[in-house]
Design a protein around this motif. Sequence first.
Motif, PDB file in Angstrom:
ATOM      1  N   LEU A 147       0.834  -1.186  -0.009  1.00 18.72           N
ATOM      2  CA  LEU A 147      -0.073  -0.005   0.025  1.00 18.72           C
ATOM      3  C   LEU A 147       0.796   1.063   0.050  1.00 18.72           C
ATOM      4  CD1 LEU A 147      -2.557  -1.198   2.534  1.00 18.72           C
ATOM      5  CD2 LEU A 147      -2.943  -1.115   0.113  1.00 18.72           C
ATOM      6  N   GLN A 148       0.309   2.314  -0.526  1.00 18.30           N
ATOM      7  CA  GLN A 148       0.991   3.706  -0.645  1.00 18.30           C
ATOM      8  C   GLN A 148       0.418   4.615   0.399  1.00 18.30           C
ATOM      9  OE1 GLN A 148       0.028   4.738  -4.646  1.00 18.30           O
ATOM     10  NE2 GLN A 148       1.526   3.578  -5.471  1.00 18.30           N
ATOM     11  N   VAL A 149       1.333   4.986   1.363  1.00 20.41           N
ATOM     12  CA  VAL A 149       0.766   5.745   2.770  1.00 20.41           C
ATOM     13  C   VAL A 149       1.110   7.266   2.102  1.00 20.41           C
ATOM     14  CG1 VAL A 149       1.258   6.147   5.013  1.00 20.41           C
ATOM     15  CG2 VAL A 149       1.749   3.981   4.182  1.00 20.41           C
ATOM     16  N   ASP A 150      -0.251   7.963   2.356  1.00 20.39           N
ATOM     17  CA  ASP A 150       0.045   9.303   2.004  1.00 20.39           C
ATOM     18  C   ASP A 150      -0.345  10.354   3.187  1.00 20.39           C
ATOM     19  OD1 ASP A 150      -2.919   9.366   2.252  1.00 20.39           O
ATOM     20  OD2 ASP A 150      -3.267   9.116   0.316  1.00 20.39           O
ATOM     21  N   THR A 151      -0.687   9.740   4.423  1.00 10.83           N
ATOM     22  CA  THR A 151      -0.885  10.549   5.586  1.00 10.83           C
ATOM     23  C   THR A 151      -0.603   9.773   6.831  1.00 10.83           C
ATOM     24  OG1 THR A 151      -2.968  11.420   4.411  1.00 10.83           O
ATOM     25  CG2 THR A 151      -2.715  11.822   6.800  1.00 10.83           C
ATOM     26  N   VAL A 152       0.301  10.317   7.645  1.00 11.36           N
ATOM     27  CA  VAL A 152       0.631   9.605   9.004  1.00 11.36           C
ATOM     28  C   VAL A 152       0.336  10.790  10.044  1.00 11.36           C
ATOM     29  CG1 VAL A 152       2.302   8.844  10.340  1.00 11.36           C
ATOM     30  CG2 VAL A 152       2.280   8.083   7.782  1.00 11.36           C
ATOM     31  N   GLU A 153      -0.557  10.723  10.894  1.00 13.93           N
ATOM     32  CA  GLU A 153      -0.781  11.650  12.197  1.00 13.93           C
ATOM     33  C   GLU A 153      -0.830  11.074  13.553  1.00 13.93           C
ATOM     34  OE1 GLU A 153      -4.037  14.263  10.997  1.00 13.93           O
ATOM     35  OE2 GLU A 153      -3.044  14.644   9.293  1.00 13.93           O
ATOM     36  N   ASP A 154       0.222  10.702  14.050  1.00 11.09           N
ATOM     37  CA  ASP A 154       0.479  10.156  15.305  1.00 11.09           C
ATOM     38  C   ASP A 154       0.706  11.160  16.192  1.00 11.09           C
ATOM     39  OD1 ASP A 154       1.060   8.460  17.529  1.00 11.09           O
ATOM     40  OD2 ASP A 154       2.574   7.295  16.507  1.00 11.09           O
ATOM     41  N   THR A 155      -0.147  12.050  16.786  1.00 10.09           N
ATOM     42  CA  THR A 155      -0.135  13.129  17.402  1.00 10.09           C
ATOM     43  C   THR A 155      -0.593  12.866  18.839  1.00 10.09           C
ATOM     44  OG1 THR A 155      -2.192  14.075  17.067  1.00 10.09           O
ATOM     45  CG2 THR A 155      -1.004  14.399  15.209  1.00 10.09           C
ATOM     46  N   GLU A 156      -0.466  13.931  19.728  1.00 11.35           N
ATOM     47  CA  GLU A 156      -0.926  14.243  21.168  1.00 11.35           C
ATOM     48  C   GLU A 156      -2.479  14.173  21.263  1.00 11.35           C
ATOM     49  OE1 GLU A 156      -0.891  18.845  22.232  1.00 11.35           O
ATOM     50  OE2 GLU A 156       1.210  17.760  22.326  1.00 11.35           O
ATOM     51  N   HIS A 157      -3.217  14.387  20.103  1.00 12.76           N
ATOM     52  CA  HIS A 157      -4.794  14.374  20.194  1.00 12.76           C
ATOM     53  C   HIS A 157      -5.459  13.070  19.522  1.00 12.76           C
ATOM     54  CE1 HIS A 157      -4.311  18.375  21.512  1.00 12.76           C
ATOM     55  NE2 HIS A 157      -3.438  18.836  20.510  1.00 12.76           N
ATOM     56  N   TYR A 158      -4.888  12.561  18.562  1.00 13.60           N
ATOM     57  CA  TYR A 158      -5.521  11.458  17.938  1.00 13.60           C
ATOM     58  C   TYR A 158      -4.361  10.593  16.962  1.00 13.60           C
ATOM     59  CZ  TYR A 158      -5.071  14.725  13.916  1.00 13.60           C
ATOM     60  OH  TYR A 158      -4.575  15.507  12.785  1.00 13.60           O
ATOM     61  N   TYR A 159      -4.685   9.896  16.453  1.00 14.21           N
ATOM     62  CA  TYR A 159      -3.714   8.641  15.512  1.00 14.21           C
ATOM     63  C   TYR A 159      -4.587   8.582  14.370  1.00 14.21           C
ATOM     64  CZ  TYR A 159      -0.850   4.613  14.720  1.00 14.21           C
ATOM     65  OH  TYR A 159      -0.039   3.668  14.331  1.00 14.21           O
ATOM     66  N   PHE A 160      -3.929   8.686  13.330  1.00 13.15           N
ATOM     67  CA  PHE A 160      -4.783   8.509  11.834  1.00 13.15           C
ATOM     68  C   PHE A 160      -3.522   8.208  10.845  1.00 13.15           C
ATOM     69  CE2 PHE A 160      -5.936  10.077   7.775  1.00 13.15           C
ATOM     70  CZ  PHE A 160      -7.210   9.257   7.576  1.00 13.15           C
ATOM     71  N   VAL A 161      -3.591   7.013  10.069  1.00  9.72           N
ATOM     72  CA  VAL A 161      -2.834   6.744   8.887  1.00  9.72           C
ATOM     73  C   VAL A 161      -3.647   6.310   7.909  1.00  9.72           C
ATOM     74  CG1 VAL A 161      -0.820   5.050   8.308  1.00  9.72           C
ATOM     75  CG2 VAL A 161      -1.187   5.806  10.502  1.00  9.72           C
ATOM     76  N   ARG A 162      -3.379   7.058   6.458  1.00  6.71           N
ATOM     77  CA  ARG A 162      -4.039   6.735   5.307  1.00  6.71           C
ATOM     78  C   ARG A 162      -3.203   5.914   4.337  1.00  6.71           C
ATOM     79  NH1 ARG A 162      -5.499   8.877   0.393  1.00  6.71           N
ATOM     80  NH2 ARG A 162      -7.666   8.936  -0.016  1.00  6.71           N
ATOM     81  N   ALA A 163      -3.728   4.945   4.004  1.00  8.90           N
ATOM     82  CA  ALA A 163      -2.824   4.166   2.864  1.00  8.90           C
ATOM     83  C   ALA A 163      -3.874   4.081   1.731  1.00  8.90           C
ATOM     84  CB  ALA A 163      -2.150   2.931   3.060  1.00  8.90           C
ATOM     85  N   GLN A 164      -3.448   3.885   0.372  1.00 10.32           N
ATOM     86  CA  GLN A 164      -4.022   3.587  -0.562  1.00 10.32           C
ATOM     87  C   GLN A 164      -3.428   2.365  -1.501  1.00 10.32           C
ATOM     88  OE1 GLN A 164      -4.383   6.985  -3.295  1.00 10.32           O
ATOM     89  NE2 GLN A 164      -6.304   6.384  -4.486  1.00 10.32           N
ATOM     90  N   ALA A 165      -4.488   1.869  -2.021  1.00  8.54           N
ATOM     91  CA  ALA A 165      -4.070   0.588  -3.014  1.00  8.54           C
ATOM     92  C   ALA A 165      -3.540   1.127  -4.135  1.00  8.54           C
ATOM     93  CB  ALA A 165      -5.112  -0.331  -2.950  1.00  8.54           C
ATOM     94  N   SER A 166      -2.283   0.630  -4.564  1.00  7.03           N
ATOM     95  CA  SER A 166      -1.653   1.080  -6.111  1.00  7.03           C
ATOM     96  C   SER A 166      -2.648   0.709  -7.031  1.00  7.03           C
ATOM     97  CB  SER A 166      -0.312   0.695  -6.245  1.00  7.03           C
ATOM     98  OG  SER A 166      -0.414  -0.691  -6.392  1.00  7.03           O
ATOM     99  N   HIS A 167      -2.444   1.135  -8.289  1.00  7.26           N
ATOM    100  CA  HIS A 167      -3.220   0.724  -9.437  1.00  7.26           C
ATOM    101  C   HIS A 167      -2.866  -0.616  -9.869  1.00  7.26           C
ATOM    102  CE1 HIS A 167      -5.290   4.400  -9.613  1.00  7.26           C
ATOM    103  NE2 HIS A 167      -3.990   5.229  -9.529  1.00  7.26           N
ATOM    104  N   LEU A 168      -1.789  -1.032  -9.267  1.00  5.91           N
ATOM    105  CA  LEU A 168      -1.498  -2.685  -9.623  1.00  5.91           C
ATOM    106  C   LEU A 168      -1.816  -3.731  -8.824  1.00  5.91           C
ATOM    107  CD1 LEU A 168       2.125  -1.836 -10.892  1.00  5.91           C
ATOM    108  CD2 LEU A 168       0.328  -1.874 -12.510  1.00  5.91           C
ATOM    109  N   THR A 169      -2.273  -3.285  -7.648  1.00 12.62           N
ATOM    110  CA  THR A 169      -2.834  -3.883  -6.692  1.00 12.62           C
ATOM    111  C   THR A 169      -3.978  -4.687  -7.163  1.00 12.62           C
ATOM    112  OG1 THR A 169      -2.169  -2.754  -4.831  1.00 12.62           O
ATOM    113  CG2 THR A 169      -3.785  -4.423  -4.352  1.00 12.62           C
ATOM    114  N   THR A 170      -4.208  -6.202  -6.783  1.00 14.46           N
ATOM    115  CA  THR A 170      -5.180  -7.062  -7.266  1.00 14.46           C
ATOM    116  C   THR A 170      -6.010  -7.277  -6.074  1.00 14.46           C
ATOM    117  OG1 THR A 170      -3.988  -9.114  -6.864  1.00 14.46           O
ATOM    118  CG2 THR A 170      -3.949  -8.324  -9.194  1.00 14.46           C
ATOM    119  N   HIS A 171      -7.261  -7.254  -6.386  1.00 13.59           N
ATOM    120  CA  HIS A 171      -8.323  -7.717  -5.272  1.00 13.59           C
ATOM    121  C   HIS A 171      -8.979  -8.956  -5.443  1.00 13.59           C
ATOM    122  CE1 HIS A 171     -10.511  -5.475  -8.339  1.00 13.59           C
ATOM    123  NE2 HIS A 171     -11.621  -6.249  -7.783  1.00 13.59           N
ATOM    124  N   GLY A 172      -9.527  -9.545  -4.385  1.00 18.51           N
ATOM    125  CA  GLY A 172     -10.296 -10.743  -4.241  1.00 18.51           C
ATOM    126  C   GLY A 172     -11.677 -10.717  -4.895  1.00 18.51           C
TER     127      GLY A 172
END
Length: 95
Positions: free
Chosen positions: A70-95
Amino acid sequence: CNAVIPHFENLPAAFQHLATLLRPGGVLAVCHAVPREQVNAIHRAGPPAIQHDQLPPGAVVVATLRAAGLQVDTVEDTEHYYFVRAQASHLTTHG
């Protein structure tokens, strides 16, 4: 994944599996409404079944998501909250 990843027994395997479920361009968000330190303190003080369920630092989650393809585009490990966002590449296959 809202408030669940500390409870996955095998985080790399969980992210690998979730990555296969995403369509190309699909998004996986990992979030907690409170900071990592608070999540971990709550778990340590909780019942034995969750005392060892710890939320890893953002950098660890990022590395694990990237290893799952996965391609990670957001990481916010802060003193207020925790958020990480990732996106499947266009080459990723799915079930």
